[in-house]
Design an enzyme around this catalytic site. Structure first.
Site: not given
Length: 280
Positions: A101, A172, A193-195
């Site tokens: 994304y 990412k 969410f990413d972490t």
């Protein structure tokens, strides 16, 4: 999406998600630029999916218009907000080998995309992130955002023993089969969410690949910094408790079979980046 090369072998493919909320004014220009770049420079089959997070403006119609005009663009509409929710929805259903994304503002230089996904396509790594804090990155952003970003990543290192350098960069990618294994254990539907994805990957001894990026901050960013920071602290506390109880370990994570070099078509640019393995 999966095509064959001249020798008849199936080419590995990538799906790029662009999550959006009320971005009708920039959507066509940004996705058009991304599509043109990938068509001319990216040597693997790709799909761009615009994920509309319950926009209240003309974003959804703009996304539908793009699907009519550009051959590799698809669109999905979600009835609830949340970048994490949109990514989880699309990535879990993807038929591509690698899912990725990027933010709609395209703050990250697109020439970093092939170095981002190549180690995943080859099987060398499991997750890949762009890092604005890498020593070779070129970043243009205000002092306030720079301070917040560095402080947050220091907190991650101190509280969760994070070994990745930039959890929040909107650039990412992850091997799809790996994400499917991690997805049921990711609770956050917004910015944390990413972490959560990265901490789970590290805790399960997955290889995280970092690339330096060229980054120009978007002055029109819709992120509520204070609210996001508070949500991130709550997420860190939850993940710290999970780590103490062993709930961060996932039994069914698929492992890499071997490390190879992705076969690039003639004339495709070579890739180079640091390959770092983070495991607790």
């Amino acid at each position: 999406m999966n095509e064959q090369n001249a020798g008849g072998a199936r080419q590995r493919s990538v799906e790029i998600v662009v999550p959006v909320y009320n971005e009708a004014h920039v959507l066509a220009g940004s996705v058009g630029r991304l599509h043109a770049y990938l068509e001319s420079s990216f040597p693997f089959p790709f799909t761009i999916t615009v994920a509309d997070n319950a926009s209240t403006d003309a974003t959804w119609q703009a996304a539908l218009d793009l699907t009519e005009r550009l051959p590799h663009v698809h669109a999905v509409h979600l009835d609830a907000k949340g970048r994490g929710r949109a990514l989880k929805h699309v990535w879990s259903r993807s038929e591509a080998d690698v899912v990725a994304y990027m933010d709609v503002d395209l703050s990250t230089g697109l020439e970093g995309f092939l170095p981002l996904v190549a180690p995943l396509l080859s099987g060398h790594s499991d997750v890949a992130i762009g890092s604005r804090l890498h020593r070779q990155s070129a970043v243009q952003r205000g002092a306030k955002r720079e301070f917040i970003s560095r402080s947050y990543n220091l907190l991650l290192k101190a509280g969760l023993a994070a070994r990745f350098s930039d959890a929040q960069c909107g650039f990412k990618a992850v091997r799809t089969e790996v994400f499917r294994a991690l997805a049921p254990h990711i609770e956050d539907t917004a910015w944390f969410f990413d972490t959560e994805l990265l901490v789970l990957a590290q805790r399960n001894k997955l290889r995280i690949h970092e690339v330096p990026v060229d980054w120009i901050d978007d002055p029109d960013s819709r992120v509520d910094i204070v609210r996001t920071a508070l949500d991130d602290l709550k997420g860190m506390r939850r993940m710290f408790k999970q780590t103490l109880t062993g709930r961060a370990r996932i039994a069914a994570v698929p492992h890499r079979t071997r490390t190879t070099t992705p076969v690039l078509p003639a004339g495709a640019p070579a890739t180079s980046a640091e390959h770092l393995e983070y495991a607790s």
